[in-house]
Design an enzyme around this catalytic site. Structure first.
Site, PDB file in Angstrom:
ATOM      1  N   ARG A 178       0.850  -1.200   0.000  1.00  0.00           N
ATOM      2  CA  ARG A 178       0.000   0.000   0.000  1.00  0.00           C
ATOM      3  C   ARG A 178       0.874   1.233   0.000  1.00  0.00           C
ATOM      4  O   ARG A 178       2.083   1.148   0.051  1.00  0.00           O
ATOM      5  CB  ARG A 178      -0.883  -0.015   1.228  1.00  0.00           C
TER       6      ARG A 178
ATOM      7  N   ALA B 225       0.929   5.293  -1.958  1.00  0.00           N
ATOM      8  CA  ALA B 225       0.933   5.703  -3.358  1.00  0.00           C
ATOM      9  C   ALA B 225       2.215   5.333  -4.116  1.00  0.00           C
ATOM     10  O   ALA B 225       2.168   4.651  -5.135  1.00  0.00           O
ATOM     11  CB  ALA B 225       0.642   7.205  -3.444  1.00  0.00           C
TER      12      ALA B 225
ATOM     13  N   ARG C 274      -7.289  -0.579  -6.824  1.00  0.00           N
ATOM     14  CA  ARG C 274      -7.662   0.491  -5.892  1.00  0.00           C
ATOM     15  C   ARG C 274      -7.764   1.767  -6.710  1.00  0.00           C
ATOM     16  O   ARG C 274      -6.809   2.159  -7.403  1.00  0.00           O
ATOM     17  CB  ARG C 274      -6.630   0.638  -4.763  1.00  0.00           C
TER      18      ARG C 274
ATOM     19  N   GLN D  64      -2.880   2.146   9.999  1.00  0.00           N
ATOM     20  CA  GLN D  64      -1.564   2.276   9.365  1.00  0.00           C
ATOM     21  C   GLN D  64      -0.610   3.093  10.240  1.00  0.00           C
ATOM     22  O   GLN D  64       0.609   2.903  10.193  1.00  0.00           O
ATOM     23  CB  GLN D  64      -1.674   2.955   7.984  1.00  0.00           C
TER      24      GLN D  64
ATOM     25  N   ASP E 141      -2.622  10.692  -2.160  1.00  0.00           N
ATOM     26  CA  ASP E 141      -2.902   9.601  -3.087  1.00  0.00           C
ATOM     27  C   ASP E 141      -3.264  10.124  -4.465  1.00  0.00           C
ATOM     28  O   ASP E 141      -3.081   9.414  -5.465  1.00  0.00           O
ATOM     29  CB  ASP E 141      -4.012   8.715  -2.531  1.00  0.00           C
TER      30      ASP E 141
ATOM     31  N   ASN F  52      -6.337  12.078   0.304  1.00  0.00           N
ATOM     32  CA  ASN F  52      -5.430  11.347   1.181  1.00  0.00           C
ATOM     33  C   ASN F  52      -6.264  10.541   2.163  1.00  0.00           C
ATOM     34  O   ASN F  52      -7.486  10.630   2.186  1.00  0.00           O
ATOM     35  CB  ASN F  52      -4.482  12.318   1.898  1.00  0.00           C
ATOM     36  N   LYS F  53      -5.564   9.738   2.990  1.00  0.00           N
ATOM     37  CA  LYS F  53      -6.250   8.870   3.935  1.00  0.00           C
ATOM     38  C   LYS F  53      -7.363   9.580   4.688  1.00  0.00           C
ATOM     39  O   LYS F  53      -7.186  10.735   5.131  1.00  0.00           O
ATOM     40  CB  LYS F  53      -5.220   8.311   4.925  1.00  0.00           C
TER      41      LYS F  53
HETATM   42  C1  LIG Z   1       3.205   8.011   0.686  1.00  0.00           C
HETATM   43  S1  LIG Z   1       1.625   7.813   0.067  1.00  0.00           S
HETATM   44  C2  LIG Z   1       0.859   7.106   1.435  1.00  0.00           C
HETATM   45  C3  LIG Z   1      -0.611   7.342   1.407  1.00  0.00           C
HETATM   46  O1  LIG Z   1      -1.286   6.119   1.101  1.00  0.00           O
HETATM   47  C4  LIG Z   1      -2.095   5.796   2.196  1.00  0.00           C
HETATM   48  O2  LIG Z   1      -3.255   5.151   1.840  1.00  0.00           O
HETATM   49  P1  LIG Z   1      -3.305   3.536   1.980  1.00  0.00           P
HETATM   50  O3  LIG Z   1      -2.674   3.190   3.297  1.00  0.00           O
HETATM   51  O4  LIG Z   1      -4.790   3.241   1.897  1.00  0.00           O
HETATM   52  O5  LIG Z   1      -2.524   3.023   0.804  1.00  0.00           O
HETATM   53  C5  LIG Z   1      -2.404   7.132   2.822  1.00  0.00           C
HETATM   54  O6  LIG Z   1      -3.368   7.843   2.079  1.00  0.00           O
HETATM   55  C6  LIG Z   1      -1.065   7.782   2.758  1.00  0.00           C
HETATM   56  O7  LIG Z   1      -1.061   9.159   2.902  1.00  0.00           O
END
Ligand SMILES: CSC[C@H]1O[C@H](OP(=O)(O)O)[C@H](O)[C@@H]1O
Length: 321
Positions: free
Chosen positions: A45, A47, A79, A183, A224, A234-235
């Site tokens: 996971r 980006a 995704r 996370q 993202d 973003n998250k």
């Molecule tokens: C360095 S980009 C990380 C970015 O991705 C995460 O989402 P996910 O854990 O669902 O892949 C999150 O949005 C982070 O900011």
């Protein structure tokens, strides 16, 4: 630590992020099916990591033969919000006519390039943070995971911590646990602990109060997908953080590779937001934390308007808006 995403002996090799923090292990993904499943489960996971995984997924399909473009689309669609996933697939498909080895060579070059890009972007962002904050050393707030595990190596927003720590400029990091998949508490805390950086995990809901208490000098987040006007997906929880930061006049800095900018989308309103299973909210390790069958609203991301963001920083510097 291994690269978060790599290639070895005909397989995509990942650090299994679902197993952390309890167990550090790598997985070998030999088929597109296995890669798509790993992406959907967030075993891989983040980006930049998804960009590399997307490109290497095309290499898997190219070596397997068959309908490579159809298989590549399955990877890209695994995704929808993180633009880097489809970006990585598209980059790799551009080499398809030159054969599987050429596709793999592009994916491996992307692996090498990813760390350079992340180190450079986070280095620029570290200077923006220092210019934006008077206090030394800094007390930073992190949301989700944006470190080594979100990239091939180093990381984006958390990469700022690595740069500033080297200069003795980090007092501590407040780590949002980042419900529902945690996370922050599972991955960011693990990275900071491994690096010996002082941190405390907090509930996502504590972030605004931490700012009200004057405990935060700067908020650092990843991205993202970034719309042409600078709105950032973003998250989930990032938007609320930005509102609190604006109210408390706390700098709010976004760090991402330039490849996360999607010029084809004018504003954040055009960004597709992934919605995930209700059970991610209503269960914890398979045990109910809500009534059986409870309906849920579970967007994996939200959109922060550009006007709430102090700076979006890429490997080319502060993104002009
Ligand atoms: C360095 S980009 C990380 C970015 O991705 C995460 O989402 P996910 O854990 O669902 O892949 C999150 O949005 C982070 O900011």
């Amino acid at each position: 630590m291994d690269r978060t995403v790599d290639w070895a002996d005909g397989a995509v090799v990942i650090i299994d992020q679902v197993a952390l923090p309890g167990r550090y292990r790598t997985c070998r993904l030999r088929t597109v099916d296995e890669l798509v499943d790993a992406i959907r489960r967030l075993a891989v996971r983040g980006a930049p990591a998804l960009g590399a995984a997307g490109a290497l997924g095309v290499a898997l399909a190219a070596f397997a033969g068959g309908d490579v473009r159809a298989e590549a689309e399955r990877v890209a669609a695994a995704r929808p919000t993180a633009v880097n996933l489809r970006w990585g697939v598209t980059q790799a498909l551009g080499r398809l006519d030159a054969g599987p080895e050429a596709v793999l060579a592009l994916g491996q070059a992307m692996l090498d390039e990813d760390e350079r890009i992340c180190r450079t972007a986070s280095g620029h962002a570290a200077e923006v943070v220092l210019r934006s904050c008077a206090r030394r050393p800094l007390r930073l707030l992190s949301h989700c995971n944006t470190g080594h595990l979100a990239a091939v190596a180093w990381g984006t927003a958390l990469g700022v911590v690595w740069h500033l720590r080297e200069r003795g400029l980090v007092e501590s990091v407040l780590v949002n646990e980042t419900r529902p998949l945690l996370q922050g508490s599972r991955l960011t805390a693990w990275e900071l602990a491994m690096a010996g950086v002082p941190y405390r995990v907090q509930a996502d809901g504590a972030a605004a109060f931490a700012m009200a208490r004057g405990l935060v000098d700067c908020v650092l987040v990843g991205a993202d997908r970034i719309a042409a006007n600078g709105d950032v997906a973003n998250k989930i929880g990032t938007y609320g953080l930005a509102l609190a930061a604006a109210h408390h006049r706390v700098p709010f800095v976004v760090v991402a590779p330039e490849s996360t900018v999607d010029e084809s989308i004018a504003t954040g309103a055009g960004i597709v937001i992934e919605e995930r299973s209700a059970t991610e909210l209503t269960e914890l390790h398979g045990r109910p934390v809500a009534p059986a069958g409870a309906p849920a609203f579970n967007p994996a991301f939200d959109v922060t308007p550009a006007e709430l963001i102090t700076a979006v920083v890429t490997e080319h510097g502060v993104l002009a808006r």
